[in-house]
Write a protein that holds these residues in place. Structure first.
Motif, PDB file in Angstrom:
ATOM      1  N   LEU A  11       0.741  -1.326  -0.047  1.00 42.80           N
ATOM      2  CA  LEU A  11      -0.008   0.145  -0.018  1.00 42.80           C
ATOM      3  C   LEU A  11       0.732   1.223   0.057  1.00 42.80           C
ATOM      4  O   LEU A  11       0.516   2.372  -0.540  1.00 42.80           O
TER       5      LEU A  11
ATOM      6  N   GLY B  78       0.148   0.758  -4.043  1.00 42.55           N
ATOM      7  CA  GLY B  78      -0.718  -0.263  -4.618  1.00 42.55           C
ATOM      8  C   GLY B  78      -2.390  -0.088  -4.587  1.00 42.55           C
ATOM      9  O   GLY B  78      -2.431   0.449  -3.111  1.00 42.55           O
ATOM     10  N   GLN B  79      -3.172  -0.480  -5.079  1.00 40.90           N
ATOM     11  CA  GLN B  79      -4.575  -0.372  -5.059  1.00 40.90           C
ATOM     12  C   GLN B  79      -5.113  -1.726  -4.253  1.00 40.90           C
ATOM     13  O   GLN B  79      -4.832  -2.702  -4.333  1.00 40.90           O
ATOM     14  N   ILE B  80      -6.071  -1.245  -3.599  1.00 45.01           N
ATOM     15  CA  ILE B  80      -6.764  -2.182  -2.712  1.00 45.01           C
ATOM     16  C   ILE B  80      -7.700  -3.060  -3.624  1.00 45.01           C
ATOM     17  O   ILE B  80      -8.369  -2.571  -4.603  1.00 45.01           O
TER      18      ILE B  80
ATOM     19  N   PHE C  18      -7.168  -7.736   2.206  1.00 44.01           N
ATOM     20  CA  PHE C  18      -7.587  -6.478   1.368  1.00 44.01           C
ATOM     21  C   PHE C  18      -9.138  -6.156   1.576  1.00 44.01           C
ATOM     22  O   PHE C  18      -9.488  -5.376   0.972  1.00 44.01           O
TER      23      PHE C  18
END
Lengths: 111, 626
Positions: free
Chosen positions: B132, B136-138, B146
């Motif tokens: 994150l 980084g995208q969830i 997540f």
């Protein structure tokens, strides 16, 4: 009569809120860690709790830390979901929350 | 004249001044003495732990490797605390120092003994934070974490703001600062739930001694439990209510059940120190904390809503809106943020008693003699704690008859103790539900246990803190604390042979990341492995345990490993660590000779080579190596 009453603690909190981001941007080492910890784990929650004048020091301390961490977690997660996460954005939200809470307290104190 | 005059000047003018001065000085000396003992004990414990060789720890865990100096210091600390209780007027400062020393002695041992965090989960959590923090995208499809990313997102923000590239050091010391946070948060509840100052400190001491559950590592559970304790503390401190008379008594009059309940409910009066202006604010703060729990952890919000509902049903809460608001938020999150995970994993999946017992207890009982001993000792500790809590409950009930003013919160510890266990049959939670329920109940179990211990009857507010217990009782308490604390160390660090990691193991993992081709399959012999703290989503991770579940022999297990890597199409790495070998052997999951056979089979396969080796690790490359 003034619509705002800023006591010394309010001035301190506002000053911290205003200076936190510039300090985080330029500072390094322990100073940066201390400011980051204060901004994420102490200040916003304490500013939020002040208008309530809870009185009990342990309750205030533990609630301030918990509320600050909760605000940081929610703000950071919201930025993640909005795909605009960055630490300066997150710091900005925390500074805004602190300033807003100080404003609420200052209005309440003026009344 | 001279002599008489001098005597008159030295002697006190009345009998009052000198006698109060002398005990005050003696009291200060005694308090400073206790503080010195506490600091010395903690220092000796830290020094002792620093001499431990992780690779030499036996099957019963860290307790077997701790030198005698540690146990002497630990016993000394418990004697000091028992003596402080016996004095009856020890200051909060001295008690806090004693408690701080206990936290260091019990929960700092592993952090001092090893430069790395314990438990694979700590490393995994570091990996999600790293993911994150790098932007980084969830993605809820990756795994359960997540779907509840609040804690990870929080840590990503803190680490980047603080300019830290890694939180390994923070995770290493996590048990220390997490237990300190838990204690301060729990102290708010314990202050309300105990009438006697000595039992307040005793409850906190018992909370430490009883915390062998090992959930105090760097995790969403630890964070959520802290917020849970704060919410319960705020409700008990500022939002609690008192009801004049019992609900049952209202049925004796004229009217329906509905009117009786309504009358009982409306008769509630705020009982805490908060004012009517503060209470709505406290509810909002509790909702804020609850929201952070809901987005951070799967289990805690359910326990929170149940616990708050129980307090409301008991008529001890000023508002019923808090559990309702949190319940609605929880449902909203499950339907949105956690919907990816819930598609195949229902929140509640009721099991039979046998299934539940097998998942929580039975499946843990196998393995080496040392490991089995530790598991049985944990079960004994669990039973002993709840037997003591039961005795405490009976004593508390008897004491409540003579203290009607205390009845508004008198039985709440029992309520908050029982509620988490309602979830045990509702979800196995990977075989950990019983332990999690024990954690949620622990602060309130500690209150009840403190009632069971021989401290004499609770004094009233006027005389609190002034009633000394005899030296005999203090000696008995010191023995109980020392034995219990030793049992805690044995239970908590009983898996140290496989859940603590050496430099050699961490070096091997680093080498694996350097050597592995992109998107490769990485296979470790067993959990725990100190990996995934970086490249969380860059590789596909699994273990022999998972790949070889259906393999009847070592040879077929090696084939299954190779097939799994071939199916990935990008090559892979196989990692065999000291910790993994011990985990398989100690838990009875695989015989050591089978592991040797698997490695031999792998090495005899074309395309497989040993690329790294040290005293604690072997790393094999399987095809497609870059």
């Amino acid at each position: 009569m003034s619509r705002w009453h800023l006591d010394p603690m309010s001035v301190l909190l506002l000053g911290f809120a205003a200076e936190a981001l510039p300090i985080l941007a330029v500072a390094a080492g322990p100073m940066r860690v201390i400011v980051a910890v204060l901004l994420t784990a102490v200040v916003p929650g304490y500013a939020l709790l002040r208008p309530m004048a809870l009185g009990d020091r342990v309750v205030v301390a533990v609630s301030a830390v918990a509320a600050s961490l909760a605000i940081t977690a929610l703000a950071s997660l919201a930025l993640n979901y909005l795909a605009i996460w960055s630490w300066p954005a997150c710091a900005g939200v925390l500074m805004a929350v602190t300033a807003g809470a100080v404003a609420v307290h200052a209005r309440g104190a003026a009344r | 004249m001279g002599t008489g005059m001098t005597t008159a000047q030295i002697a006190p003018p009345t009998g009052a001044a000198a006698p109060t001065h002398r005990p005050a000085t003696a009291s200060v000396v005694a308090s400073r003495g206790l503080e010195v003992v506490a600091i010395l004990a903690a220092a000796i414990a830290v020094w002792s732990a620093s001499r431990i060789d992780i690779a030499a720890v036996g099957d019963v865990g860290l307790a077997s490797a701790l030198p005698a100096a540690y146990w002497i210091a630990f016993a000394g600390l418990n004697v000091a605390f028992a003596f402080a209780l016996a004095r009856g007027k020890t200051s909060a400062r001295t008690m806090s120092i004693l408690l701080g020393a206990l936290v260091v002695t019990l929960f700092g041992v592993a952090a001092v003994a090893s430069p790395f965090p314990r438990l694979e989960a700590s490393w995994r959590h570091l990996g999600i934070i790293d993911f994150l923090a790098r932007g980084g995208q969830i993605n809820g499809q990756v795994d359960a974490y997540f779907n509840w990313s609040g804690f990870f997102s929080l840590c990503a923000a803190i680490s980047r703001m603080a300019g830290l590239q890694s939180l390994v050091g923070v995770a290493r010391w996590a048990p220390l600062w997490i237990n300190a946070l838990w204690l301060v948060a729990a102290s708010v509840s314990l202050k309300v739930l105990t009438r006697d100052r000595r039992r307040f400190w005793l409850g906190l001491w018992v909370l430490c001694l009883g915390n062998w559950i090992d959930q105090d590592y760097f995790s969403p559970q630890a964070f959520a439990f802290f917020l849970y304790l704060v919410i319960i503390g705020l409700v008990l401190w500022g939002l609690r209510a008192d009801v004049p008379g019992r609900l049952g008594a209202r049925w004796s009059g004229i009217g329906t059940t509905r009117t009786a309940v309504a009358g009982w409910w409306h008769a509630r009066r705020p009982a805490g120190p908060s004012t009517s202006a503060q209470r709505p604010g406290l509810v909002l703060v509790a909702v804020l904390l609850g929201a952070a729990i809901i987005v951070s952890h799967q289990l805690t919000p359910i326990v929170l809503v149940l616990s708050l509902s129980a307090v409301v049903v008991a008529g001890r809460s000023w508002t019923c809106r808090l559990p309702i608001a949190l319940g609605l938020l929880l449902v909203a999150w499950l339907a949105t943020g956690a919907s990816s995970f819930l598609a195949g994993h229902p929140v509640l999946s009721f099991a039979t008693l046998q299934e539940s017992a097998a998942a929580n207890v039975g499946e843990r009982l196998g393995g080496s003699a040392g490991h089995a001993f530790v598991v049985h000792e944990r079960m004994l500790l669990f039973v002993a704690m709840f037997v003591l809590a039961g005795i405490g409950l009976l004593r508390r009930r008897r004491a409540l008859r003579s203290a009607p003013a205390f009845q508004s919160v008198g039985m709440l510890p029992a309520v908050l103790c029982v509620v988490p266990f309602l979830l045990v049959p509702a979800n196995a939670y990977g075989g950990e539900m019983l332990m999690r329920a024990t954690l949620f109940a622990l602060p309130f179990t500690s209150v009840l246990i403190s009632d069971a211990l021989p401290l004499g009857p609770e004094s009233n507010r006027a005389s609190r803190g002034r009633r000394p217990v005899g030296l005999l009782v203090a000696a008995l308490l010191a023995v109980i604390f020392t034995v219990w604390g030793a049992a805690n160390v044995l239970a908590k660090y009983g898996n140290a042979r496989f859940d603590m990691f050496t430099q050699g193991e961490v070096d091997a993992v680093a080498e694996m990341y350097r050597s592995a081709p992109a998107d490769a399959v990485l296979i470790s012999a067993a959990h725990p492995t100190p990996w995934r703290n970086e490249h969380y989503t860059d590789f596909r991770y699994t273990t022999f345990q998972e790949v070889c579940r259906a393999a009847p022999s070592a040879g077929s297990c090696a084939d299954a490993v190779l097939d799994r890597i071939a199916a990935g199409g990008r090559g892979g790495m196989v990692l065999v660590l000291r910790s993994g070998e011990n985990a398989l052997r100690m838990q009875g999951l695989m015989a050591p000779e089978d592991l040797v056979s698997i490695e031999a089979s792998l090495l005899s396969t074309p395309g497989v080579e040993l690329v790294y080796e040290n005293a604690d690790a072997r790393l094999y490359s399987v095809g497609g190596r870059s």
